[in-house]
Design an enzyme around this catalytic site. Structure first.
Site, short mmCIF file in Angstrom:
data_model
loop_
_atom_site.label_atom_id
_atom_site.label_comp_id
_atom_site.label_asym_id
_atom_site.label_seq_id
_atom_site.Cartn_x
_atom_site.Cartn_y
_atom_site.Cartn_z
N VAL A 92 11.63 1.15 -32.84
CA VAL A 92 10.85 0.61 -33.25
C VAL A 92 10.49 0.23 -31.68
O VAL A 92 9.12 -0.06 -31.69
CB VAL A 92 11.17 -0.88 -34.27
CG1 VAL A 92 10.36 -1.80 -34.15
CG2 VAL A 92 11.13 -0.10 -35.65
N ALA A 95 8.72 3.12 -30.49
CA ALA A 95 6.83 3.52 -30.65
C ALA A 95 6.94 1.85 -30.67
O ALA A 95 5.62 1.93 -30.31
CB ALA A 95 7.28 3.11 -32.15
N GLU A 96 6.63 0.65 -30.43
CA GLU A 96 5.90 -0.27 -30.36
C GLU A 96 5.50 -0.62 -28.46
O GLU A 96 4.76 -1.16 -28.42
CB GLU A 96 6.67 -1.91 -31.44
CG GLU A 96 6.39 -1.79 -32.30
CD GLU A 96 5.50 -2.32 -33.38
OE1 GLU A 96 4.60 -2.26 -32.39
OE2 GLU A 96 5.97 -1.92 -34.27
N SER A 97 6.72 -0.69 -28.27
CA SER A 97 6.24 -1.21 -26.88
C SER A 97 6.20 -0.32 -25.74
O SER A 97 6.39 -0.66 -24.34
CB SER A 97 6.69 -2.40 -26.77
OG SER A 97 8.03 -2.89 -26.17
N TYR A 183 3.29 5.95 -37.96
CA TYR A 183 4.13 4.21 -37.17
C TYR A 183 5.31 5.19 -37.58
O TYR A 183 6.12 5.16 -37.39
CB TYR A 183 3.06 3.61 -37.79
CG TYR A 183 4.56 2.54 -36.91
CD1 TYR A 183 4.77 1.99 -35.94
CD2 TYR A 183 5.23 2.15 -37.75
CE1 TYR A 183 5.62 1.64 -35.96
CE2 TYR A 183 6.44 1.06 -37.70
CZ TYR A 183 6.40 0.79 -36.12
OH TYR A 183 6.85 0.26 -36.08
#
Length: 192
Positions: A92, A95-97, A183
């Site tokens: 996560v 993928a997010e940051s 996502y």
């Protein structure tokens, strides 16, 4: 040259040849039909091809591997404390940051786990930019989503991206939003 731009969220930089071709194409299409054409002295503005959602406030140094190693102890400890697979949390965050603690999306999501301010407050995060608090809040939200969707990782990830209400609205299925579907695929790919 391309790697720093990718870390800032751009697909890639244009080569001088591609930029010149783009500028020429724009000037040719900007000419009106007819004999009385007055050439403009101002060069056309090149179009931005694509900007991703996550951007950094400060220059980013190091690779994803180095940034991952920096936050791994916090991630592992918090994931174990809350009963979430540490590899899912890593996926996560990647993928997010991409492990950037100072990342902020145009929508207002902040930090490593890209928490929205309301979600951060909901899970007791007082300083959204503090990596430890951000990870704690993000893992707590993941734990909540996993419980809400009976351990279904795909639905939990869809809820993390689009909100648990959107998943419920579509009958506990991944919402038909392109961004959410991509996502979920991307995080599952990182999760392995």
């Amino acid at each position: 040259m391309d790697q720093p731009l990718r870390e800032l969220g751009f697909e890639r930089s244009l080569s001088p040849w591609e930029l010149r071709r783009s500028l020429l194409r724009q000037t040719k299409t900007a000419r009106p039909a007819g004999r009385h054409y007055v050439k403009s002295t101002a060069p056309p503005v090149p179009k931005i091809r694509r900007i991703r959602a996550v951007t950094a406030h400060e220059p980013v140094s190091g690779t994803i591997k180095a940034r991952r190693a920096r936050f791994a102890p916090l991630i592992i400890a918090e994931a174990r404390r809350q009963g979430v697979d540490p590899n899912l949390v890593h996926a996560v965050i990647r993928a997010e940051s991409a492990y950037r603690p100072n990342a902020k999306s145009p929508a207002g999501a902040c930090g490593l786990m890209q928490l929205m301010p309301a979600t951060a407050r909901r899970f007791g995060v007082r300083d959204i930019w503090d990596p430890q608090q951000n990870i704690r809040g993000g893992v707590a939200y993941l734990r909540f989503l996993l419980d809400r969707f009976d351990g279904n990782i795909r639905l939990a990830l869809a809820g993390y991206n689009a909100g648990e209400g959107a998943v419920a609205k579509y009958g506990n299925r991944i919402p038909p939003y392109r961004e959410t579907r991509e996502y979920v695929r991307r995080v599952i790919g990182y999760f392995g």
